[in-house]
Every structure is written in structure tokens, then in C-alpha cells.
Design an enzyme around this catalytic site. Structure first.
Site, PDB file in Angstrom:
ATOM      1  N   LEU A   1      15.854  -6.465  48.348  1.00  0.00           N
ATOM      2  CA  LEU A   1      15.144  -5.753  49.609  1.00  0.00           C
ATOM      3  C   LEU A   1      13.709  -6.440  49.759  1.00  0.00           C
ATOM      4  O   LEU A   1      12.941  -6.528  48.906  1.00  0.00           O
ATOM      5  CB  LEU A   1      15.092  -4.394  49.241  1.00  0.00           C
TER       6      LEU A   1
ATOM      7  N   ALA B   1      11.973  -6.832  53.020  1.00  0.00           N
ATOM      8  CA  ALA B   1      11.688  -6.580  54.638  1.00  0.00           C
ATOM      9  C   ALA B   1      10.469  -5.945  54.662  1.00  0.00           C
ATOM     10  O   ALA B   1       9.679  -5.999  55.770  1.00  0.00           O
ATOM     11  CB  ALA B   1      12.600  -6.227  55.407  1.00  0.00           C
ATOM     12  N   GLY B   2       9.840  -5.435  53.619  1.00  0.00           N
ATOM     13  CA  GLY B   2       8.825  -4.598  53.699  1.00  0.00           C
ATOM     14  C   GLY B   2       7.379  -5.461  53.866  1.00  0.00           C
ATOM     15  O   GLY B   2       7.251  -6.621  53.491  1.00  0.00           O
TER      16      GLY B   2
ATOM     17  N   ARG C   1      -0.071  -1.859  50.339  1.00  0.00           N
ATOM     18  CA  ARG C   1      -0.901  -2.002  49.062  1.00  0.00           C
ATOM     19  C   ARG C   1      -1.717  -3.302  48.778  1.00  0.00           C
ATOM     20  O   ARG C   1      -2.533  -3.134  48.116  1.00  0.00           O
ATOM     21  CB  ARG C   1      -0.332  -0.955  47.856  1.00  0.00           C
TER      22      ARG C   1
ATOM     23  N   ASP D   1      10.284  -6.883  44.528  1.00  0.00           N
ATOM     24  CA  ASP D   1       8.724  -6.802  43.984  1.00  0.00           C
ATOM     25  C   ASP D   1       8.725  -6.617  42.522  1.00  0.00           C
ATOM     26  O   ASP D   1       7.917  -6.210  41.948  1.00  0.00           O
ATOM     27  CB  ASP D   1       7.966  -5.872  44.752  1.00  0.00           C
TER      28      ASP D   1
ATOM     29  N   ASN E   1      12.028   5.073  38.256  1.00  0.00           N
ATOM     30  CA  ASN E   1      12.921   4.220  38.869  1.00  0.00           C
ATOM     31  C   ASN E   1      12.331   2.720  39.144  1.00  0.00           C
ATOM     32  O   ASN E   1      11.168   2.577  39.755  1.00  0.00           O
ATOM     33  CB  ASN E   1      13.097   4.811  40.227  1.00  0.00           C
TER      34      ASN E   1
ATOM     35  N   TYR F   1     -15.063 -46.035  47.452  1.00  0.00           N
ATOM     36  CA  TYR F   1     -14.020 -45.328  48.285  1.00  0.00           C
ATOM     37  C   TYR F   1     -13.184 -46.672  48.753  1.00  0.00           C
ATOM     38  O   TYR F   1     -13.604 -47.456  49.131  1.00  0.00           O
ATOM     39  CB  TYR F   1     -14.817 -44.979  49.594  1.00  0.00           C
TER      40      TYR F   1
HETATM   41  C1  UD1 Z   1      10.539   2.077  45.588  1.00  0.00           C
HETATM   42  C2  UD1 Z   1      11.413   3.288  45.222  1.00  0.00           C
HETATM   43  C3  UD1 Z   1      10.805   4.104  43.910  1.00  0.00           C
HETATM   44  C4  UD1 Z   1      10.725   3.118  42.790  1.00  0.00           C
HETATM   45  C5  UD1 Z   1      10.101   1.632  43.390  1.00  0.00           C
HETATM   46  C6  UD1 Z   1      10.284   0.532  42.350  1.00  0.00           C
HETATM   47  C7  UD1 Z   1      12.555   4.103  47.344  1.00  0.00           C
HETATM   48  C8  UD1 Z   1      12.306   5.215  48.382  1.00  0.00           C
HETATM   49  N1  UD1 Z   1      11.589   4.231  46.210  1.00  0.00           N
HETATM   50  O1  UD1 Z   1       9.420   2.407  46.003  1.00  0.00           O
HETATM   51  O2  UD1 Z   1      11.719   5.101  43.518  1.00  0.00           O
HETATM   52  O3  UD1 Z   1      10.138   3.621  41.823  1.00  0.00           O
HETATM   53  O4  UD1 Z   1      10.616   1.092  44.536  1.00  0.00           O
HETATM   54  O5  UD1 Z   1       9.569  -0.538  42.717  1.00  0.00           O
HETATM   55  O6  UD1 Z   1      13.113   3.464  47.323  1.00  0.00           O
HETATM   56  N2  UD1 Z   1      11.827  -2.719  51.787  1.00  0.00           N
HETATM   57  C9  UD1 Z   1      12.667  -3.288  52.875  1.00  0.00           C
HETATM   58  N3  UD1 Z   1      12.577  -2.359  54.042  1.00  0.00           N
HETATM   59  C10 UD1 Z   1      11.850  -1.321  54.169  1.00  0.00           C
HETATM   60  C11 UD1 Z   1      11.219  -1.068  53.032  1.00  0.00           C
HETATM   61  C12 UD1 Z   1      11.092  -1.494  51.713  1.00  0.00           C
HETATM   62  O7  UD1 Z   1      13.174  -4.068  52.656  1.00  0.00           O
HETATM   63  O8  UD1 Z   1      12.005  -0.919  55.343  1.00  0.00           O
HETATM   64  C13 UD1 Z   1      11.797  -3.542  50.453  1.00  0.00           C
HETATM   65  C14 UD1 Z   1      10.529  -3.957  50.203  1.00  0.00           C
HETATM   66  O9  UD1 Z   1       9.968  -5.440  50.728  1.00  0.00           O
HETATM   67  C15 UD1 Z   1      10.301  -3.978  48.631  1.00  0.00           C
HETATM   68  C16 UD1 Z   1      11.453  -2.969  48.362  1.00  0.00           C
HETATM   69  O10 UD1 Z   1      12.225  -2.720  49.310  1.00  0.00           O
HETATM   70  O11 UD1 Z   1      10.663  -5.292  48.239  1.00  0.00           O
HETATM   71  C17 UD1 Z   1      10.727  -1.819  47.717  1.00  0.00           C
HETATM   72  O12 UD1 Z   1       9.981  -1.121  48.751  1.00  0.00           O
HETATM   73  P1  UD1 Z   1       8.597  -0.464  48.161  1.00  0.00           P
HETATM   74  O13 UD1 Z   1       7.820  -0.158  49.865  1.00  0.00           O
HETATM   75  O14 UD1 Z   1       7.659  -1.361  47.682  1.00  0.00           O
HETATM   76  O15 UD1 Z   1       9.180   0.933  47.606  1.00  0.00           O
HETATM   77  P2  UD1 Z   1       8.326   1.633  46.556  1.00  0.00           P
HETATM   78  O16 UD1 Z   1       7.393   2.523  47.500  1.00  0.00           O
HETATM   79  O17 UD1 Z   1       7.571   0.777  45.910  1.00  0.00           O
HETATM   80 CA    CA Z   2       7.286  -1.440  45.251  1.00  0.00          CA
END
Ligand code: UD1
Ligand code: CA
Length: 466
Positions: free
Chosen positions: A15, A17-18, A22, A109, A174, A369
Site C-alpha cells: 500500500l 498511495a497515501g 505527518r 512505510d 498493529n 580548470y
Molecule cells: C495503519 C493502520 C494501523 C497500523 C499502522 C502501521 C489502518 C486503518 N491503520 O495506520 O492500525 O498500526 O498502519 O503502520 O490501516 N495508503 C494507501 N491508500 C490510502 C491510505 C493509505 O495506499 O488511501 C497506504 C499508505 O501509503 C501507507 C499505508 O497505506 O503506506 C498505511 O497508511 P497510513 O496512513 O500510514 O496508516 P496509519 O495511520 O499509519
Molecule cells: Ca503508517
């Protein structure tokens, strides 16, 4: 439900796409680099040894830039709107037509997660025969992470922002890494809603659903170092520090001396031969390759630079250069792209060299040079020899043939050739070819006419930039 037996195919999705709010960055979080490698590529690298049938990467925020860094074996899948990790997995499922199999879901991440951990989680998932398995760890500082409880085959994850004070006391977290049976996941993902959270679909909500229907379990991370997830810049620095030390240890294990690991920065892609000594304050980056028996540093910064066996580079900067066997560079030299130093040659103090071949045993020892030049073998450039390679519009080449000698403060106005064994007196200004074996002196610059396009009050001048 399909389970056990390694016969069921494995699929993996990262995953990515985020946005990574922060990070306070204009760049997608997974593009931030650690030791020169984008974060997402570490995650892909940990999955690869498990040889999934397909390795998908959900992209969205800055999708094009993220696609651009993906290796060939990773397939990008577009999540048009970033509506949460649940939505991201739903998008990935749309790209997997197979009904049976295991889907490994890995947040983009966690750059320190190892292939070993992924393999063990998968093995556990398959051997227990459950609908879902999630990687967890009890962390001293759980802030920002989802908290996990497990009870009789039901795993429940509560995001910190939705947790009660009591739930926040739970330090079982998690880590964002899961194995799912495809049919179970497909069913459950259609049942989660955004009602409870922040308008996002939480992937974590599927665990409770799957647990109630079949069974879900946790798998505990063994090496807590891997739990260094990256959500902000401090965590980025912490994770990079661990990776940096691992890279140094790997080189030391292979016979490289690193005098001061604290101040030495070597990117993941760099190669170094044995018995090479890396002195303090050295940065080796990109596709840099160092041979054996070299001395690099102190205070040296090389990017995409090749240094062959027995060469010495001190207090210098290299960009896309090649330093031949036994050549010496520095102190305080700047080697720019296209520089090739042949065997036993020397570029010494306060010299800048660009797009130039310096032949075997030739010397550019001080304050020069040299740009766009071809220097033969056994030539010697006196202190302050300068190629005037740029006439304000175009670059021109300078050729200095074998055994030629230039006096101090020589200006070579390109295009020009200094013949084999020719000798230039101190302060010569050379704008015509010098035949082989001749001594040439003088030629002080004098005003002859207006420079091209210049107003009469402008002085003509040779430029040395490049
Ligand atoms: C998420 C978990 C949390 C866990 C943590 C560990 C959920 C709801 N929560 O939280 O329980 O402890 O990871 O790292 O899953 N991403 C997408 N598309 C989206 C949103 C996110 O691809 O629409 C990707 C982000 O790029 C990232 C990953 O998903 O790589 C996790 O997203 P992030 O927003 O970091 O989740 P956390 O709030 O950390
Ligand atoms: Ca995260």
C-alpha cells in the site's frame, strides 16, 4: 475456506498511495529515501524472496513519481482517491481475478521489515489455517499505531484516534502487515464502512469480521528493530540510521576498513573492494563503485563515481567520474561528469576537471580548470593551467598530446592542440595549435576587435565555466 498446503498461490500488495501527512512534505511518503533508496523499494525488496505470483503496488498520491521508482517486477495499481487502507486493498483485489490464494498486504512505510519476518508470518498463516494473520509487536512507544486485542480467534484493531484512554494503555500494536485468504478478504472488505472512522475505510476493520466468520490470529514480531515504521521525519532518520549501520557492517564484514562509522555514509547501491580504507566524513552514493586497496577520504563525496584498485581520493568531490587504477585525487579536487583518469594519473589540489580524459601517468597537480579536453600519456600541466573551453556560446575541445608540458598559468583557448612533447613557457596564452616537439612562449592577450555581439565598452574575455 482454502488453507494450509503451500499449493495455494501467493499474491502480494504494497500500500503506497497515501500522502503521508505527518511527513509535512510535498513528496509522497514512500518516495522519501533511506540510504539512497526510496522507502517503497525496501518493502518490495523484502517481499521479493517469497516469490509471489504477482507483486502489486497501490499508487495514488503522486502516482507517476511512485511508478517511476518501481522495479520491473512490481505492478502499479491506481487508487484514484485515497480513501483509506481498506479502499486501497479493495482496489488491489480488483486487479486479482483469482478466487483462491493468499494475499500478503504490506504497508509501504515499514522499510525495516525483513523477508524473514514476512516468510514466518506466511508460514504461520498457512500452517494454522486461518482467514487472516496480522503482524503485531508490543512496543515501548506505541503512539500513532493501531492497538490490537486477540480473543478466541477474533482479532480487533482500534486506531489510536478512535481509542479510549484504557485502550491506549495497550501497547500491542498493529504493524501493518497481514496475510489473508482471498475469499475471506473479498467478502469482508465489502462489509466495512466508513461510518465509524474519519471518512476512511479501515483495512483493520476486516480482521474482526474475518475472525468472527472463521478465525484470525496475530503473529509476534521477533526483532523489534523491524518495527521502526516511518510516519514523520524523526522516524525516517531513526530507520535510516539503522539501515546505514547495516550497510557499513556488511562492508566491514567483507573486508573494508571503515575508520569512523559514525561519520561515514554509504548508500545501499555502492560496492567496495576488500582492503579499501574509508576515512571519516566520507559519502559514497548512487552507482559508486570502489575497487580494492583504495583509500577514500577523509571528507570525500562521490556520486556515481568509479574508483579502481589502489587509487587514493582525499578531501574531494566526484560526480560521474572514473578514477583509474593507482590514480590519485586531491586534496580538494572536483571531478565532474565525463572525467576519466587513466592508470597512475593525478589530479591534485584545487583542480576542477570536466568531460576530460587524463592519460596514464599524466599530472594535473595544482590549481587548474580542465574541461572538454583529451590529455595523452605522461603529460604535465603546470600550476594554473586553464582550458578556455567556452566562448560564451559553444564548448570547444582541447587536445594535449603525449608527453606535452604546459608552464604555470598557461591559458589554452579551445579548440586547440598541443602536439606531442611540445613545451609551453610560463604564462603562455595559446590560441593556435602547437606542433609536436616545439617550444612556444608568450602570446599575451591584446585587444584586437569587439567580442561577438558585444558593445564596444565590453571587454572580450575567455570564459572557463562549463
Ligand atoms: C495503519 C493502520 C494501523 C497500523 C499502522 C502501521 C489502518 C486503518 N491503520 O495506520 O492500525 O498500526 O498502519 O503502520 O490501516 N495508503 C494507501 N491508500 C490510502 C491510505 C493509505 O495506499 O488511501 C497506504 C499508505 O501509503 C501507507 C499505508 O497505506 O503506506 C498505511 O497508511 P497510513 O496512513 O500510514 O496508516 P496509519 O495511520 O499509519
Ligand atoms: Ca503508517
Amino acid at each position: 475456506m482454502s488453507q494450509a498446503g503451500s499449493a495455494s498461490p501467493l499474491f502480494a500488495v504494497v500500500l503506497a498511495a497515501g500522502k503521508g501527512t505527518r511527513m509535512k512534505s510535498n513528496r509522497a511518503k514512500v518516495l522519501h529515501t533511506l540510504c539512497g533508496v526510496p522507502m517503497v523499494n525496501y518493502v518490495i525488496g523484502a517481499i521479493r524472496p517469497l516469490v509471489p505470483e504477482r507483486l502489486l503496488v497501490v499508487v495514488g498520491h503522486q502516482a507517476d513519481q511512485v511508478r517511476a521508482v518501481l522495479p520491473e517486477d512490481a505492478e502499479p495499481v491506481l487508487q484514484p482517491e485515497q480513501r483509506g487502507t481498506g479502499d486501497a486493498v479493495r482496489v488491489a483485489l480488483g486487479a486479482i481475478p483469482e478466487e483462491e490464494g493468499v494475499l500478503l498486504v504490506v504497508n509501504g512505510d515499514g522499510p525495516l521489515i525483513s523477508d524473514r519476518t514476512l516468510g514466518e508470518l506466511l508460514e504461520r498463516h498457512r500452517s494454522v489455517g486461518v482467514g487472516a494473520t496480522v503482524l503485531v509487536a508490543e512496543l515501548p512507544d506505541p503512539s500513532g499505531l493501531g492497538r490490537v486485542t486477540e480473543d478466541a480467534g477474533v482479532v480487533r484493531i482500534t486506531e489510536e484516534r478512535d481509542a479510549t484512554e484504557a485502550e491506549r494503555q495497550n501497547r500491542l500494536c498493529n504493524l501493518g502487515l497481514y496475510a489473508f485468504e482471498l475469499p475471506e478478504l473479498r467478502r469482508a472488505i465489502e462489509e466495512i464502512s466508513s461510518d465509524t472512522g474519519q471518512g476512511e475505510l479501515y483495512l483493520t476493520d476486516v480482521l474482526e469480521i474475518i475472525g468472527r466468520r472463521s478465525r484470525a490470529v496475530t503473529y509476534r514480531l521477533k526483532d523489534l528493530e523491524e518495527a521502526n515504521l516511518v510516519n514523520d521525519r524523526s522516524q525516517l532518520a531513526r530507520a535510516e540510521e539503522i539501515l546505514r549501520r547495516r550497510i557499513l557492517d556488511a562492508h566491514m564484514k567483507e573486508g573494508v576498513t571503515v575508520r569512523d562509522p559514525v561519520s561515514t555514509h554509504i548508500e545501499a547501491s555502492v560496492e567496495i573492494g576488500r582492503d579499501t580504507v574509508i576515512l571519516p566524513g566520507t559519502f559514497l552514493r548512487g552507482k559508486t563503485r570502489i575497487g580494492s586497496d583504495c583509500v577514500i577520504g577523509p571528507s570525500t563525496d562521490l556520486v556515481d563515481t568509479v574508483v579502481e584498485d589502489g587509487a587514493v581520493v582525499e578531501h574531494s568531490v566526484g560526480r560521474g567520474a572514473r578514477v583509474g587504477p593507482g590514480a590519485t585525487v586531491g586534496p580538494y579536487a572536483y571531478l565532474r561528469p565525463g572525467t576519466v583518469l587513466e592508470e597512475g594519473s593525478k589530479v591534485g589540489a584545487f583542480c576542477e576537471v570536466k568531460n576530460t580524459r587524463v592519460g596514464a601517468r599524466s599530472k594535473v597537480p595544482h590549481l587548474s580548470y580542465v574541461g572538454d579536453a583529451e590529455i595523452g600519456e605522461d603529460a604535465n600541466l603546470g600550476a594554473g593551467t586553464i582550458t578556455a573551453n567556452y566562448d560564451g556560446t559553444k564548448k570547444h575541445r582541447t587536445v594535449i598530446e603525449d608527453g606535452a608540458f604546459t608552464g604555470v598559468n598557461t591559458n589554452l583557448i579551445a579548440p586547440v592542440t598541443i602536439g606531442e612533447g611540445a613545451y609551453l613557457g610560463a604564462g603562455s596564452v595559446v590560441n593556435k595549435d602547437i606542433p609536436p616537439g616545439k617550444l612556444a612562449v608568450g602570446m599575451p592577450a591584446r585587444v584586437i576587435r569587439d567580442a561577438p555581439g558585444a558593445r564596444s565598452e565590453d571587454r572580450p574575455r575567455a570564459k572557463t565555466e562549463g
